[in-house]
Design a protein around this motif. Sequence first.
Motif, PDB file in Angstrom:
ATOM      1  N   GLY A 125      61.683  70.048  44.164  1.00 53.25           N
ATOM      2  CA  GLY A 125      60.356  70.553  44.494  1.00 53.25           C
ATOM      3  C   GLY A 125      60.354  71.410  45.742  1.00 53.25           C
ATOM      4  O   GLY A 125      59.664  72.437  45.808  1.00 53.25           O
ATOM      5  N   GLN A 126      61.142  71.007  46.754  1.00 49.61           N
ATOM      6  CA  GLN A 126      61.226  71.793  47.985  1.00 49.61           C
ATOM      7  C   GLN A 126      61.916  73.135  47.726  1.00 49.61           C
ATOM      8  O   GLN A 126      61.503  74.165  48.263  1.00 49.61           O
ATOM      9  N   GLN A 127      62.954  73.138  46.876  1.00 51.02           N
ATOM     10  CA  GLN A 127      63.604  74.401  46.527  1.00 51.02           C
ATOM     11  C   GLN A 127      62.625  75.340  45.825  1.00 51.02           C
ATOM     12  O   GLN A 127      62.647  76.554  46.051  1.00 51.02           O
ATOM     13  N   GLN A 128      61.761  74.773  45.002  1.00 54.82           N
ATOM     14  CA  GLN A 128      60.795  75.601  44.296  1.00 54.82           C
ATOM     15  C   GLN A 128      59.832  76.268  45.273  1.00 54.82           C
ATOM     16  O   GLN A 128      59.450  77.432  45.094  1.00 54.82           O
ATOM     17  N   ARG A 129      59.444  75.554  46.310  1.00 55.50           N
ATOM     18  CA  ARG A 129      58.550  76.143  47.309  1.00 55.50           C
ATOM     19  C   ARG A 129      59.258  77.246  48.107  1.00 55.50           C
ATOM     20  O   ARG A 129      58.625  78.208  48.538  1.00 55.50           O
ATOM     21  N   PRO A 143      56.514  76.520  37.130  1.00 59.15           N
ATOM     22  CA  PRO A 143      56.379  76.376  38.587  1.00 59.15           C
ATOM     23  C   PRO A 143      56.058  74.966  39.058  1.00 59.15           C
ATOM     24  O   PRO A 143      56.210  74.676  40.241  1.00 59.15           O
ATOM     25  N   THR A 144      55.607  74.078  38.163  1.00 58.66           N
ATOM     26  CA  THR A 144      55.316  72.702  38.592  1.00 58.66           C
ATOM     27  C   THR A 144      56.416  71.728  38.188  1.00 58.66           C
ATOM     28  O   THR A 144      56.263  70.522  38.375  1.00 58.66           O
ATOM     29  N   THR A 145      57.531  72.235  37.645  1.00 58.85           N
ATOM     30  CA  THR A 145      58.649  71.368  37.288  1.00 58.85           C
ATOM     31  C   THR A 145      59.170  70.644  38.525  1.00 58.85           C
ATOM     32  O   THR A 145      59.443  71.258  39.546  1.00 58.85           O
ATOM     33  N   GLY A 146      59.322  69.320  38.419  1.00 57.68           N
ATOM     34  CA  GLY A 146      59.883  68.545  39.515  1.00 57.68           C
ATOM     35  C   GLY A 146      58.953  68.337  40.690  1.00 57.68           C
ATOM     36  O   GLY A 146      59.384  67.861  41.734  1.00 57.68           O
ATOM     37  N   GLN A 147      57.674  68.656  40.553  1.00 53.59           N
ATOM     38  CA  GLN A 147      56.725  68.506  41.657  1.00 53.59           C
ATOM     39  C   GLN A 147      55.931  67.208  41.501  1.00 53.59           C
ATOM     40  O   GLN A 147      55.532  66.844  40.386  1.00 53.59           O
ATOM     41  N   ASP A 148      55.714  66.517  42.620  1.00 49.33           N
ATOM     42  CA  ASP A 148      54.830  65.358  42.575  1.00 49.33           C
ATOM     43  C   ASP A 148      53.386  65.821  42.420  1.00 49.33           C
ATOM     44  O   ASP A 148      53.073  67.013  42.545  1.00 49.33           O
ATOM     45  N   GLY A 149      52.498  64.864  42.135  1.00 49.28           N
ATOM     46  CA  GLY A 149      51.109  65.215  41.830  1.00 49.28           C
ATOM     47  C   GLY A 149      50.412  65.977  42.939  1.00 49.28           C
ATOM     48  O   GLY A 149      49.651  66.916  42.675  1.00 49.28           O
ATOM     49  N   LEU A 150      50.654  65.605  44.199  1.00 51.24           N
ATOM     50  CA  LEU A 150      49.984  66.262  45.315  1.00 51.24           C
ATOM     51  C   LEU A 150      50.458  67.708  45.460  1.00 51.24           C
ATOM     52  O   LEU A 150      49.646  68.639  45.581  1.00 51.24           O
ATOM     53  N   ILE A 151      51.782  67.914  45.420  1.00 48.41           N
ATOM     54  CA  ILE A 151      52.320  69.274  45.540  1.00 48.41           C
ATOM     55  C   ILE A 151      51.910  70.103  44.332  1.00 48.41           C
ATOM     56  O   ILE A 151      51.611  71.302  44.452  1.00 48.41           O
ATOM     57  N   ALA A 203      55.664  80.784  54.185  1.00 50.41           N
ATOM     58  CA  ALA A 203      55.933  79.341  54.108  1.00 50.41           C
ATOM     59  C   ALA A 203      54.632  78.547  54.066  1.00 50.41           C
ATOM     60  O   ALA A 203      54.507  77.566  53.321  1.00 50.41           O
ATOM     61  N   ARG A 204      53.657  78.978  54.859  1.00 47.77           N
ATOM     62  CA  ARG A 204      52.353  78.284  54.842  1.00 47.77           C
ATOM     63  C   ARG A 204      51.704  78.396  53.478  1.00 47.77           C
ATOM     64  O   ARG A 204      51.204  77.413  52.934  1.00 47.77           O
ATOM     65  N   ARG A 205      51.724  79.599  52.905  1.00 50.48           N
ATOM     66  CA  ARG A 205      51.086  79.800  51.602  1.00 50.48           C
ATOM     67  C   ARG A 205      51.809  79.039  50.498  1.00 50.48           C
ATOM     68  O   ARG A 205      51.185  78.603  49.531  1.00 50.48           O
ATOM     69  N   ALA A 206      53.135  78.864  50.630  1.00 55.79           N
ATOM     70  CA  ALA A 206      53.913  78.149  49.623  1.00 55.79           C
ATOM     71  C   ALA A 206      53.965  76.650  49.891  1.00 55.79           C
ATOM     72  O   ALA A 206      54.621  75.920  49.145  1.00 55.79           O
ATOM     73  N   ARG A 207      53.297  76.190  50.941  1.00 55.83           N
ATOM     74  CA  ARG A 207      53.303  74.778  51.327  1.00 55.83           C
ATOM     75  C   ARG A 207      54.727  74.294  51.620  1.00 55.83           C
ATOM     76  O   ARG A 207      55.123  73.196  51.248  1.00 55.83           O
ATOM     77  N   ALA A 242      49.169  69.910  42.662  1.00 51.40           N
ATOM     78  CA  ALA A 242      47.787  70.345  42.898  1.00 51.40           C
ATOM     79  C   ALA A 242      47.741  71.477  43.914  1.00 51.40           C
ATOM     80  O   ALA A 242      46.947  72.420  43.778  1.00 51.40           O
ATOM     81  N   GLU A 243      48.612  71.423  44.931  1.00 50.96           N
ATOM     82  CA  GLU A 243      48.646  72.481  45.941  1.00 50.96           C
ATOM     83  C   GLU A 243      49.166  73.792  45.345  1.00 50.96           C
ATOM     84  O   GLU A 243      48.683  74.870  45.694  1.00 50.96           O
ATOM     85  N   VAL A 244      50.164  73.697  44.447  1.00 48.93           N
ATOM     86  CA  VAL A 244      50.677  74.904  43.783  1.00 48.93           C
ATOM     87  C   VAL A 244      49.574  75.554  42.960  1.00 48.93           C
ATOM     88  O   VAL A 244      49.383  76.779  42.985  1.00 48.93           O
ATOM     89  N   ILE A 245      48.817  74.748  42.228  1.00 49.22           N
ATOM     90  CA  ILE A 245      47.717  75.276  41.423  1.00 49.22           C
ATOM     91  C   ILE A 245      46.687  75.958  42.317  1.00 49.22           C
ATOM     92  O   ILE A 245      46.207  77.060  42.018  1.00 49.22           O
ATOM     93  N   GLU A 246      46.369  75.332  43.434  1.00 44.55           N
ATOM     94  CA  GLU A 246      45.383  75.910  44.338  1.00 44.55           C
ATOM     95  C   GLU A 246      45.892  77.215  44.951  1.00 44.55           C
ATOM     96  O   GLU A 246      45.135  78.179  45.102  1.00 44.55           O
ATOM     97  N   GLU A 247      47.204  77.266  45.283  1.00 45.64           N
ATOM     98  CA  GLU A 247      47.764  78.501  45.833  1.00 45.64           C
ATOM     99  C   GLU A 247      47.716  79.620  44.803  1.00 45.64           C
ATOM    100  O   GLU A 247      47.384  80.764  45.123  1.00 45.64           O
TER     101      GLU A 247
END
Length: 487
Positions: free
Chosen positions: A154-158, A177-185, A134-138, A187-192
Amino acid sequence: MLRVSGLRAEADGHVLVDGVSFELAAGEVLALVGASGSGKTTTGLALLGEHAPGVRVTGEVRLTGGAAAYVPQHPSSVLNPVRRVGNVLREVARRQAARAERAADGTRQRADGEQRRTRRERARIADELVAEAARRARLPVELLGRYPHQLSGGQQQRVVLAQALLLDPALIVADEPTTGQDGLIRAEVIEEFRRLRAQGIALVLLSHDLAMVRALADRVVVMHAGRVVESGPAASVLDTPRHDYTRRLLAARPEPRAATDTGGVLLEVRDLVATHRGGSPVLAGVSMSVPAGACVAVVGRSGSGKTTLARCVAGLHQSASGTIVMDGRPLPRHLARRARDVQYVFQDARASFDPYRAVSTQVARTAVRLRGATAQEATAQAGSLLERVGLDEQTAGRRPSALSGGELQRAALARALLAGPRVLVCDEITSGLDALVQAAILDLLDELRRDLGLTLLLISHDMDVVARLADRVATLDDGRLTWEEKP
């Protein structure tokens, strides 16, 4: 680590993928890009040894070095609607822990008196694995007690990303993987994903998000009509494309337009409070006005309440208080009566179709059920609208499983329009579309507003789309609404 040779997929005599070949090393990122229906998802599923019903796959897919995991474009399709997400993750973690324990037993002699782990120890290990995934998936731990319908897209995707990470995979296939994600999340998905790459995990990205592809991919494969039209290092393909289709794909981007003059207020939301069953308020006294013929965009982080607001307007969320009126009159509480005036196009289009009936049949049914059209009239009208959104008769005549996510989104839009609504609620409807098809759909929505006086309530994280369509923008944050002028 991964070798794909001569991959071919067919369904009902129609070729979905033809002659796809590529290789991928550990820790590399390969992006498959192209239009909806180009064969990206069929190719991605083949890497996992899977395929949609009725699809015949030939060719060779060889994976060495470990397991493969999948992150689907529409996570609700793989989440159990009657189980809390944390319980599902713990079950996966327990199975992984038990598998690891059996493997360890097979490679060493158990010492005298040594006992297998107790049930409590296994539960503790599973909880630790879930917390780390969960931590790694934010994924905030407070969401683990919810059911899938209580989470945003976006939460379901995480959640499904955390589930994939629990498998400790050597390869992850991530579909949009970034479908339905806000800009901050986002960026976090890309970083993960960057961290996963650094750990030696290979990634295959199926994506229309070219900015994410540029940020992550080592190599790019461009697909069109089931074939590879261009491939190579990411910088080469994205900066100096050789194929005309690739150049057009990269050049397409929504152009902002000025806000337009609109009529008087058509739709009003007054003091809306909404909760998830047994939970805290999602919307806290929201009020908004939508002028006739206008497009009002609602933006905000994943989980801020955007989809809940949209579902309340459409009559799909019952745990709410407040008033929603059209032309000064409360909207009917009966869903079928409200649907004549308000139509909803879902972010997860696949979940809104019956998997056992042809898509064109389901689209046509809307005109019969809501407007009293004859079957013959409905079929003709459905065919015309489906053609207008870019779906030919052969494609629309198939079952939903034979269409891509983007194709189903276009079919869902046609189905909603066939009802002749006054208000169209669009929940991230361009998120699964390539840039060329997205531009065509945005142009179509503009035409419909002008020709039919259609009013739009747009839910989106894509600020380019918001700038292209919206006359006014409302921002939701922690269930509260603030207004701003068009960006």
